[in-house]
Write a protein that holds these residues in place. Structure first.
Motif, mmCIF file in Angstrom:
data_model
loop_
_atom_site.group_PDB
_atom_site.id
_atom_site.type_symbol
_atom_site.label_atom_id
_atom_site.label_comp_id
_atom_site.label_asym_id
_atom_site.label_seq_id
_atom_site.Cartn_x
_atom_site.Cartn_y
_atom_site.Cartn_z
ATOM 1 N N SER A 60 -27.684 -20.652 30.615
ATOM 2 C CA SER A 60 -28.483 -20.006 31.649
ATOM 3 C C SER A 60 -28.249 -18.504 31.610
ATOM 4 O O SER A 60 -27.217 -18.029 31.143
ATOM 5 N N ARG A 61 -29.236 -17.756 32.111
ATOM 6 C CA ARG A 61 -29.164 -16.295 32.111
ATOM 7 C C ARG A 61 -28.577 -15.812 33.428
ATOM 8 O O ARG A 61 -28.989 -16.230 34.497
ATOM 9 N N ASN A 62 -27.599 -14.924 33.362
ATOM 10 C CA ASN A 62 -26.973 -14.367 34.554
ATOM 11 C C ASN A 62 -26.813 -12.871 34.382
ATOM 12 O O ASN A 62 -26.856 -12.344 33.257
ATOM 13 N N LYS A 63 -26.611 -12.196 35.493
ATOM 14 C CA LYS A 63 -26.354 -10.763 35.463
ATOM 15 C C LYS A 63 -24.937 -10.494 35.951
ATOM 16 O O LYS A 63 -24.488 -11.103 36.917
ATOM 17 N N ASP A 64 -24.245 -9.585 35.271
ATOM 18 C CA ASP A 64 -22.918 -9.220 35.740
ATOM 19 C C ASP A 64 -23.044 -8.184 36.840
ATOM 20 O O ASP A 64 -24.144 -7.815 37.253
ATOM 21 N N ARG A 81 -26.197 -6.134 33.895
ATOM 22 C CA ARG A 81 -26.481 -6.475 32.513
ATOM 23 C C ARG A 81 -26.672 -7.980 32.366
ATOM 24 O O ARG A 81 -25.951 -8.766 32.953
ATOM 25 N N ALA A 82 -27.653 -8.368 31.550
ATOM 26 C CA ALA A 82 -27.938 -9.786 31.340
ATOM 27 C C ALA A 82 -26.890 -10.396 30.422
ATOM 28 O O ALA A 82 -26.515 -9.806 29.399
ATOM 29 N N ARG A 83 -26.407 -11.581 30.805
ATOM 30 C CA ARG A 83 -25.444 -12.287 29.977
ATOM 31 C C ARG A 83 -25.838 -13.758 29.951
ATOM 32 O O ARG A 83 -26.441 -14.281 30.899
ATOM 33 N N TRP A 84 -25.487 -14.429 28.856
ATOM 34 C CA TRP A 84 -25.832 -15.835 28.694
ATOM 35 C C TRP A 84 -24.582 -16.691 28.878
ATOM 36 O O TRP A 84 -23.587 -16.499 28.185
ATOM 37 N N ARG A 85 -24.683 -17.627 29.792
ATOM 38 C CA ARG A 85 -23.532 -18.461 30.149
ATOM 39 C C ARG A 85 -23.827 -19.916 29.805
ATOM 40 O O ARG A 85 -24.929 -20.413 30.050
ATOM 41 N N VAL A 86 -22.845 -20.600 29.247
ATOM 42 C CA VAL A 86 -22.992 -22.023 28.960
ATOM 43 C C VAL A 86 -22.063 -22.803 29.874
ATOM 44 O O VAL A 86 -20.880 -22.494 30.001
ATOM 45 N N ARG A 87 -22.653 -23.802 30.539
ATOM 46 C CA ARG A 87 -21.898 -24.673 31.443
ATOM 47 C C ARG A 87 -22.231 -26.120 31.094
ATOM 48 O O ARG A 87 -23.356 -26.580 31.298
ATOM 49 N N LEU A 88 -21.249 -26.818 30.560
ATOM 50 C CA LEU A 88 -21.411 -28.216 30.173
ATOM 51 C C LEU A 88 -20.240 -29.030 30.691
ATOM 52 O O LEU A 88 -19.134 -28.508 30.835
ATOM 53 N N LYS A 89 -20.480 -30.288 30.977
ATOM 54 C CA LYS A 89 -19.436 -31.160 31.482
ATOM 55 C C LYS A 89 -18.309 -31.278 30.457
ATOM 56 O O LYS A 89 -18.541 -31.538 29.276
ATOM 57 N N GLY A 90 -17.089 -31.069 30.924
ATOM 58 C CA GLY A 90 -15.930 -31.183 30.055
ATOM 59 C C GLY A 90 -15.662 -29.960 29.205
ATOM 60 O O GLY A 90 -14.735 -29.963 28.396
ATOM 61 N N VAL A 91 -16.479 -28.911 29.389
ATOM 62 C CA VAL A 91 -16.316 -27.685 28.608
ATOM 63 C C VAL A 91 -16.102 -26.521 29.563
ATOM 64 O O VAL A 91 -16.872 -26.358 30.513
ATOM 65 N N GLY A 114 -23.758 -11.731 21.871
ATOM 66 C CA GLY A 114 -24.986 -11.500 21.132
ATOM 67 C C GLY A 114 -26.248 -11.743 21.928
ATOM 68 O O GLY A 114 -26.220 -12.189 23.082
ATOM 69 N N GLU A 115 -27.388 -11.447 21.309
ATOM 70 C CA GLU A 115 -28.691 -11.676 21.922
ATOM 71 C C GLU A 115 -29.028 -13.159 21.884
ATOM 72 O O GLU A 115 -28.584 -13.895 21.004
ATOM 73 N N TYR A 116 -29.842 -13.573 22.836
ATOM 74 C CA TYR A 116 -30.236 -14.985 22.914
ATOM 75 C C TYR A 116 -30.908 -15.419 21.609
ATOM 76 O O TYR A 116 -31.852 -14.794 21.125
ATOM 77 N N GLY A 117 -30.376 -16.490 21.002
ATOM 78 C CA GLY A 117 -30.961 -17.026 19.780
ATOM 79 C C GLY A 117 -30.488 -16.359 18.513
ATOM 80 O O GLY A 117 -30.849 -16.804 17.411
ATOM 81 N N SER A 118 -29.669 -15.293 18.627
ATOM 82 C CA SER A 118 -29.187 -14.607 17.434
ATOM 83 C C SER A 118 -28.178 -15.476 16.694
ATOM 84 O O SER A 118 -27.681 -16.483 17.217
ATOM 85 N N ALA A 119 -27.859 -15.076 15.470
ATOM 86 C CA ALA A 119 -26.902 -15.844 14.673
ATOM 87 C C ALA A 119 -25.540 -15.906 15.362
ATOM 88 O O ALA A 119 -24.873 -16.952 15.390
ATOM 89 N N GLU A 120 -25.137 -14.768 15.931
ATOM 90 C CA GLU A 120 -23.848 -14.716 16.643
ATOM 91 C C GLU A 120 -23.874 -15.632 17.859
ATOM 92 O O GLU A 120 -22.906 -16.359 18.131
ATOM 93 N N PHE A 121 -24.978 -15.620 18.591
ATOM 94 C CA PHE A 121 -25.162 -16.461 19.771
ATOM 95 C C PHE A 121 -25.094 -17.939 19.380
ATOM 96 O O PHE A 121 -24.385 -18.731 20.002
#
Length: 274
Positions: free
Chosen positions: A15-19, A23-33, A40-47
């Motif tokens: 999901s997309r969040n702002k600090d 600034r826009a930042r991408w956060r991952v929230r999954l069960k057990g993680v 990196g940018e959304y969808g980039s190789a680093e991302f």
């Protein structure tokens, strides 16, 4: 590698969040993680590489854990303090009181950096409480605690509270009520009120708040009332004076403790004090 269908969200849990700087930042929230921000940018190789590492449980230095508070702020410092053995060893009542004071301080000053605090700022904060010297000194004590901890953590090298004077308090402590003031209190609240019952229980037994909260008919035997002091463990057994007897008679016989609040629940020492 995880296979994903070409849906609207090829990265489940992201999901997309702002600090706090917008600034826009991408956060991952999954069960057990653990909650994690992706570089990196959304969808980039680093991302994509970081996302794969997170969902597969392969944590690396490139995957940045989500910061709760900005480093060096008072909010961050308080969180660090609450992870120390000092905090863990505190008595429950002291812990709750300090947490309450931390929360109040955080609401007004939590986002400020510790390093930016100077002696003149501390004096200005205390000046706002000049009408209540005890409250001003309590705030100074709290700031001093945080600053000394910040020095130990290497955030600052000089304590800005050094040289800041405490406010003069009443050397005689709290005013002791006169007989006339006690009568005034009873007339205001009325016979049978919880306020008058609490007053008489403490006046006639010498009980502290943690003791009076536990008192009930089980403490009464004949014309005497007894209890064990929570602070010292000493045993107290005294006659029930007429003014207390009148108040106890008005308490329902099946009530667990003399003093109750919503839902006939007994008070805790801190809620009774409040």
């Amino acid at each position: 590698m995880i296979k994903r269908s070409a849906g609207k969200n090829p990265y489940p849990g992201v999901s997309r969040n702002k600090d706090r700087h917008g600034r826009a930042r991408w956060r991952v929230r999954l069960k057990g993680v653990p909650q994690t921000y992706l570089p990196g940018e959304y969808g980039s190789a680093e991302f994509r590489a970081a996302y794969e590492q997170v969902v597969n449980g392969e944590r690396t230095k490139k995957v940045e854990p989500a910061p709760r508070h900005a480093h060096g702020t008072f909010n961050w410092l308080i969180e660090q303090y609450k992870q120390t053995p000092t905090w863990e060893k505190m008595a429950p009542i002291r812990l709750r009181n300090l947490q309450y004071n931390f929360d109040r301080f955080s609401r007004d000053h939590g986002e400020r950096t510790v390093a930016s605090l100077k002696s003149q700022h501390v004096e200005a904060l205390l000046a706002k409480k000049a009408a209540t010297p005890a409250a001003a000194n309590k705030l100074l004590k709290l700031i001093k605690r945080l600053c000394r901890f910040a020095i130990r953590r290497g955030i600052i090298s000089i304590d800005p509270t050094v040289g800041v004077d405490r406010y003069n308090e009443n050397p005689d402590g709290f005013h002791t009520w006169t007989e006339a003031e006690i009568v005034q209190f009873e007339q205001h609240h009325g016979v049978g009120s919880k306020a008058v019952l609490a007053l008489q229980l403490m006046l006639c037994t010498g009980a502290a708040r943690q003791d009076v909260c536990l008192m009930g008919f089980r403490n009464v035997s004949g014309h005497r009332i007894s209890y064990s002091r929570g602070k010292t463990g000493g045993f107290v057994d005294v006659p029930i004076l007429p003014q207390l007897k009148c108040e106890i008679k008005l308490v329902p016989a099946g009530q667990g403790t003399f003093l109750v609040h919503t839902g006939d629940r007994p008070y805790k020492p801190e809620t009774f004090g409040n």
